[in-house]
Enzyme design. Structure first.
Site, PDB file in Angstrom:
ATOM      1  N   HIS A   1     -24.788  65.504 -44.468  1.00  0.00           N
ATOM      2  CA  HIS A   1     -26.055  65.492 -43.756  1.00  0.00           C
ATOM      3  C   HIS A   1     -26.915  66.681 -44.207  1.00  0.00           C
ATOM      4  O   HIS A   1     -26.433  67.799 -44.335  1.00  0.00           O
ATOM      5  CB  HIS A   1     -25.799  65.582 -42.249  1.00  0.00           C
ATOM      6  CG  HIS A   1     -27.018  65.305 -41.439  1.00  0.00           C
ATOM      7  ND1 HIS A   1     -27.399  64.032 -41.101  1.00  0.00           N
ATOM      8  CD2 HIS A   1     -27.947  66.137 -40.903  1.00  0.00           C
ATOM      9  CE1 HIS A   1     -28.504  64.090 -40.396  1.00  0.00           C
ATOM     10  NE2 HIS A   1     -28.871  65.355 -40.255  1.00  0.00           N
TER      11      HIS A   1
ATOM     12  N   ASP B   1     -20.949  62.182 -42.975  1.00  0.00           N
ATOM     13  CA  ASP B   1     -21.978  62.546 -41.999  1.00  0.00           C
ATOM     14  C   ASP B   1     -21.643  61.911 -40.659  1.00  0.00           C
ATOM     15  O   ASP B   1     -21.340  60.711 -40.596  1.00  0.00           O
ATOM     16  CB  ASP B   1     -23.336  62.047 -42.511  1.00  0.00           C
ATOM     17  CG  ASP B   1     -24.502  62.360 -41.597  1.00  0.00           C
ATOM     18  OD1 ASP B   1     -24.327  63.092 -40.597  1.00  0.00           O
ATOM     19  OD2 ASP B   1     -25.612  61.870 -41.887  1.00  0.00           O
TER      20      ASP B   1
ATOM     21  N   SER C   1     -33.043  62.609 -40.657  1.00  0.00           N
ATOM     22  CA  SER C   1     -32.298  62.968 -39.454  1.00  0.00           C
ATOM     23  C   SER C   1     -33.094  62.641 -38.198  1.00  0.00           C
ATOM     24  O   SER C   1     -33.442  61.487 -37.978  1.00  0.00           O
ATOM     25  CB  SER C   1     -31.882  64.441 -39.531  1.00  0.00           C
ATOM     26  OG  SER C   1     -30.946  64.767 -38.550  1.00  0.00           O
TER      27      SER C   1
END
Length: 310
Positions: free
Chosen positions: A281, A251, A155
């Protein structure tokens, strides 16, 4: 493709708790909630040590995970945790780092970079670059083979890993054996990638969450297209190290990650890219708890072992 049933059920349980969204919380309250989230224990490792790394205007902490074995020169992974440049810590990603160390057979150094809003762009990037350089320079002291060192993260940590690799290319090393980008942030939120609409809500990370993160990390919209914030905006991606880039099918960040993969391939970078349909995610942290995540995490391990020739 819809969410995997196991993932959908897990997200439904989380939604049933009725917790307020990030946009209604201060950074401090959001951090406290993230730290309190239950986590799966990671794999056993030989040793864990916390060290201090020098950065501009001070030091930051890092946690070193050593796998079982007797080698004095193991491959190394500098791991940069996610959390939107605002949340999470060495503790929230302890399980991922333990699992990587144990499964890959590498020394993992998890970096506790300074976070927004107290330390806004580009402090986190500067910290991560300084950390990788220090680790490379002190590799022998850490039991790491400096010729087998990769940087990676998930991320926002994937964002910082990509930016670190770009800056190492442009600002004088050290050489990296690879970069590991797990559902990374690669572009300005204003870019309008379709996955921001398709998965705006109900899939864990929301579009509103990402707006909250960007507002804390880079509050000036004119700075968000800088390549050290949005690596997809870099003029060239040529010359970057071999790359693993994995996206989750459900996501908000899926499309910008895949756009980055496309540019890496076009630039001739050795690339291992895969979209894992049905996942969401943050799924890497669920390895060992949700069976649907097993192929995703095992892909990371297999790539790293191949890069390290293990």
């Amino acid at each position: 493709m819809p969410l995997h049933p196991e993932i959908a059920a897990d997200l439904a349980l989380a939604a049933a708790r009725g917790e307020p969204p990030l946009k209604e919380l201060s950074a401090q309250a959001a951090r406290a909630r993230a730290e309190a989230e239950p986590r799966v224990a990671g794999a056993p490792v030989k040793a864990v040590e916390t060290i201090a790394l020098p950065v501009k205007s001070g030091t930051i902490a890092a946690r070193v995970y050593r796998p079982f074995g007797d080698s004095d020169a193991l491959p190394g992974i500098v791991y940069i945790h996610g959390g939107g440049w605002v949340l999470c810590s060495l503790d929230t990603h302890d399980n991922i780092c333990r699992n990587l160390a144990a499964s890959v057979g590498a020394v993992v150094v998890s970096v506790d970079y300074r976070m927004a809003p107290e330390h806004r762009f580009p402090v986190a990037s500067d910290d991560c670059l300084a950390a990788v350089r220090w680790i490379a320079a002190h590799a022998s002291d850490l039991g790491i083979d400096p010729a087998r060192l990769i940087v990676g993260g998930d991320s926002a940590g994937g964002n910082l890993s990509a930016v670190t690799a770009l800056r190492i290319r442009d600002e004088g090393g050290p050489a990296l054996a690879g970069q590991m980008l797990i559902y990374p942030v690669t572009d300005d939120i204003a870019a309008g990638h379709p996955s921001y609409v398709e998965f705006a809500d109900g899939f864990g990370l929301t579009a509103d969450d990402m707006a909250w993160f960007w507002d804390h990390y880079v509050p000036d919209p004119t700075e968000r297209t800088h390549p050290h914030a949005s690596p997809l905006r870099a003029e060239s991606l040529a010359g970057l190290p071999p790359t693993l880039l994995l996206t989750a099918g459900c996501d908000v960040l899926r499309d910008e990650g895949e756009a980055y993969a496309g540019r890496l391939a076009a630039a001739g970078v050795m690339l291992d890219f895969h979209r894992y349909e049905g996942l969401h995610h943050g799924c890497a942290g669920d390895y060992g708890r949700l069976r649907a995540v097993t192929p995703f995490f095992e892909h990371i391990v297999a790539w790293a072992r191949a890069i390290f020739r293990l």
